[in-house]
Scaffold this motif. Structure first.
Motif, PDB file in Angstrom:
ATOM      1  N   VAL A   1       0.988  -1.077  -0.046  1.00  0.00           N
ATOM      2  CA  VAL A   1      -0.011  -0.154   0.017  1.00  0.00           C
ATOM      3  C   VAL A   1       0.844   1.249   0.002  1.00  0.00           C
ATOM      4  O   VAL A   1       0.756   2.098  -0.844  1.00  0.00           O
ATOM      5  CB  VAL A   1      -1.076   0.158   1.243  1.00  0.00           C
ATOM      6  N   MET A   2       1.809   1.293   0.807  1.00  0.00           N
ATOM      7  CA  MET A   2       2.789   2.408   0.834  1.00  0.00           C
ATOM      8  C   MET A   2       3.642   2.540  -0.420  1.00  0.00           C
ATOM      9  O   MET A   2       3.807   3.953  -0.744  1.00  0.00           O
ATOM     10  CB  MET A   2       3.727   2.049   1.922  1.00  0.00           C
ATOM     11  N   ALA A   3       3.693   1.547  -1.131  1.00  0.00           N
ATOM     12  CA  ALA A   3       4.360   1.681  -2.403  1.00  0.00           C
ATOM     13  C   ALA A   3       3.728   2.380  -3.595  1.00  0.00           C
ATOM     14  O   ALA A   3       4.178   3.206  -4.638  1.00  0.00           O
ATOM     15  CB  ALA A   3       4.839   0.351  -3.205  1.00  0.00           C
ATOM     16  N   ARG A   4       2.035   2.353  -3.232  1.00  0.00           N
ATOM     17  CA  ARG A   4       1.456   3.103  -4.257  1.00  0.00           C
ATOM     18  C   ARG A   4       1.418   4.447  -3.811  1.00  0.00           C
ATOM     19  O   ARG A   4       1.247   5.149  -4.851  1.00  0.00           O
ATOM     20  CB  ARG A   4      -0.015   2.533  -4.020  1.00  0.00           C
ATOM     21  N   ASN A   5       1.654   4.688  -2.499  1.00  0.00           N
ATOM     22  CA  ASN A   5       1.552   6.153  -2.213  1.00  0.00           C
ATOM     23  C   ASN A   5       2.889   6.930  -2.583  1.00  0.00           C
ATOM     24  O   ASN A   5       3.162   7.932  -3.020  1.00  0.00           O
ATOM     25  CB  ASN A   5       1.403   6.459  -0.692  1.00  0.00           C
ATOM     26  N   VAL A   6       4.074   5.878  -2.650  1.00  0.00           N
ATOM     27  CA  VAL A   6       5.267   6.472  -3.259  1.00  0.00           C
ATOM     28  C   VAL A   6       5.108   6.651  -4.579  1.00  0.00           C
ATOM     29  O   VAL A   6       5.644   7.789  -4.945  1.00  0.00           O
ATOM     30  CB  VAL A   6       6.492   5.163  -2.871  1.00  0.00           C
ATOM     31  N   ALA A   7       4.308   5.935  -5.316  1.00  0.00           N
ATOM     32  CA  ALA A   7       4.319   6.270  -6.660  1.00  0.00           C
ATOM     33  C   ALA A   7       3.456   7.743  -6.980  1.00  0.00           C
ATOM     34  O   ALA A   7       3.987   8.278  -7.879  1.00  0.00           O
ATOM     35  CB  ALA A   7       3.350   5.015  -7.474  1.00  0.00           C
ATOM     36  N   LEU A   8       2.420   7.790  -5.994  1.00  0.00           N
ATOM     37  CA  LEU A   8       1.674   8.989  -6.339  1.00  0.00           C
ATOM     38  C   LEU A   8       2.428   9.949  -5.739  1.00  0.00           C
ATOM     39  O   LEU A   8       2.483  11.042  -6.534  1.00  0.00           O
ATOM     40  CB  LEU A   8       0.462   8.734  -5.183  1.00  0.00           C
ATOM     41  N   SER A   9       3.138   9.946  -4.885  1.00  0.00           N
ATOM     42  CA  SER A   9       4.192  11.074  -4.555  1.00  0.00           C
ATOM     43  C   SER A   9       5.310  11.424  -5.511  1.00  0.00           C
ATOM     44  O   SER A   9       5.786  12.586  -5.617  1.00  0.00           O
ATOM     45  CB  SER A   9       5.065  10.526  -3.135  1.00  0.00           C
ATOM     46  N   LEU A  10       5.687  10.595  -6.448  1.00  0.00           N
ATOM     47  CA  LEU A  10       6.320  10.632  -7.722  1.00  0.00           C
ATOM     48  C   LEU A  10       5.598  11.298  -8.885  1.00  0.00           C
ATOM     49  O   LEU A  10       6.289  11.415  -9.924  1.00  0.00           O
ATOM     50  CB  LEU A  10       7.097   9.461  -8.147  1.00  0.00           C
ATOM     51  N   GLY A  11       4.303  11.509  -8.593  1.00  0.00           N
ATOM     52  CA  GLY A  11       3.556  12.123  -9.625  1.00  0.00           C
ATOM     53  C   GLY A  11       3.096  10.816 -10.843  1.00  0.00           C
ATOM     54  O   GLY A  11       2.950  11.335 -11.929  1.00  0.00           O
ATOM     55  N   LEU A  12       3.229   9.732 -10.330  1.00  0.00           N
ATOM     56  CA  LEU A  12       3.021   8.618 -11.341  1.00  0.00           C
ATOM     57  C   LEU A  12       1.533   7.864 -10.960  1.00  0.00           C
ATOM     58  O   LEU A  12       1.065   8.098  -9.697  1.00  0.00           O
ATOM     59  CB  LEU A  12       4.122   7.659 -11.117  1.00  0.00           C
ATOM     60  N   PRO A  13       1.074   7.114 -11.838  1.00  0.00           N
ATOM     61  CA  PRO A  13      -0.146   6.403 -11.585  1.00  0.00           C
ATOM     62  C   PRO A  13       0.287   5.524 -10.323  1.00  0.00           C
ATOM     63  O   PRO A  13       1.411   5.078 -10.259  1.00  0.00           O
ATOM     64  CB  PRO A  13      -0.223   5.306 -12.795  1.00  0.00           C
TER      65      PRO A  13
END
Ligand code: AKG
Ligand code: FE2
Length: 365
Positions: free
Chosen positions: A188-200
């Motif tokens: 779940v955290m990895a999804r948030n990391v993706a979001l934090s990078l401006g990625l899907p």
């Protein structure tokens, strides 16, 4: 080619430089990397929210922490405190056992580096020939802990099973449950990391279908304040993210860009989360895998429980194309997550092979 024991390998504490991109020497080019005097606390409970606004609010803080510090405290992580406490109880029970019993699981006898690391048996030896002042038990992905029915645990570098102390019934069961819970959190955290990078948000999902995570229960005895002996040498973590349950005793220190060791004392109810070399590399050094060490001068026994959340072992850890501004040359020596892990573990455990204190426990292949 699988790595073989005795092959020329990196020295623990030095970054693994196989392709010249890992580790802290190649910092982010951002001026703010390492610009911190304390470690931010983030309430990450929004990562579980169905509302994008909540997830974004966390992601903004995660981005700041990852580009500037490489570390943050995570509140609201959803892992029950009781489960964490029980993991510490099991750790104590494991370490209480006689040395000979623990050495039946000697990590240097396992090709996949699972099992028991004796006190002073890992890291870079000091002039007294002794290395890190900690003992540890490692476990991680194997056929039993794998939750991907499509995956056969066939990585050339990381084959084999966990080794469990049979005389401690319940140990394997609890540590396996804990492993599953923190792995879920990692995804779940990895999804948030993706979001934090401006990625899907699902950008890292393909990297994490059978993540090569490992976990450790570690015991750091107190050292005399006059001793220069470290619990754990300065190093960066190898993986994507680390989720450290730090216990109750202050001993972790994190290096800022001014060369100061900033204390990261435990904060009740939080994990210490840090960026590992994989995430640094995937983000082309935007997020920083910051050096840290353990030094226990508190007079108290310390247990800590790091969980190393990793990409699938076969994943080649190269910068994400979406994050590169132009066609940057990213080098040709591409290494997989499994290869990085095996390399790091081999380097870390050299003293177990070379120190006469431990050599008699080595099983000759
Ligand atoms: O125990 C700690 O505070 C940190 C341990 C650590 O850095 C590690 O195991 O990589
Ligand atoms: Fe670490």
């Amino acid at each position: 080619m699988p790595l073989v024991r005795g092959e020329e390998i990196a020295v623990w504490g030095d970054p693994y430089k196989a392709n010249g991109h890992f580790g802290t020497d190649e910092k982010s080019t951002l001026a703010i990397a390492g610009d911190f005097k304390d470690i931010p606390v983030i309430d990450i409970s929004g990562i579980f929210s169905p509302d994008l606004k909540d997830r974004k609010a966390v992601a903004d803080q995660v981005r700041d922490a990852c580009v500037r510090v490489g570390f943050f405290y995570a509140q609201g992580h959803g892992v029950p405190q009781e489960m964490i406490d029980k993991t510490f109880d099991w750790a104590e029970r494991f370490f209480e056992q006689p040395f000979e019993k623990k050495m039946e699981l000697f990590i240097n006898n396992q090709d996949n580096y699972r099992g028991y690391t004796p006190m002073f048996g890992s890291g870079k030896p000091d002039i007294d020939g002794l290395a890190n002042a900690n003992e540890a038990f490692d476990w991680g992905l194997d056929a039993k802990l794998n939750d991907d029915p499509e995956y056969a645990c066939s990585d050339p570098y990381m084959k084999g099973s966990n080794v469990w102390p049979k005389q401690l019934p319940g140990f394997e069961e609890h540590l396996s449950q804990y492993y599953g819970k923190v792995r879920d959190l990692g995804r779940v955290m990895a999804r948030n990391v993706a979001l934090s990078l401006g990625l899907p948000e699902d950008s890292f999902d393909p990297y994490l279908t059978h993540p090569g995570c490992s976990a450790v229960v570690a015991h750091y005895p107190p050292m005399e304040t006059t001793s220069t002996k470290l619990g754990l040498d300065p190093h960066t973590d190898n993986e994507f993210l680390t989720f450290l349950a730090p216990g109750k005793v202050r001993a972790l220190e994190v290096l800022n860009r001014d060369g100061q060791w900033i204390s990261a004392p435990p904060i009740e109810g939080t994990y210490v989360v840090n960026v590992g070399d994989q995430l640094q590399r995937l983000t082309n050094n935007l997020y920083i895998s910051t050096k840290h060490r353990v030094i226990n001068h508190t007079g108290e026994e310390r247990i800590s429980v790091p969980f190393f959340f990793s990409a699938n072992w076969e994943c080649i850890i190269d910068p994400l194309k979406q994050l590169l501004e132009t066609d940057v040359e990213i080098g040709s020596n591409h290494v997989s997550a499994g290869q990085m892990y095996k390399h790091t573990m081999m380097a870390l455990h050299i003293p177990g092979d070379s120190n006469p204190l431990f050599q008699k426990y080595l099983k000759v292949a």
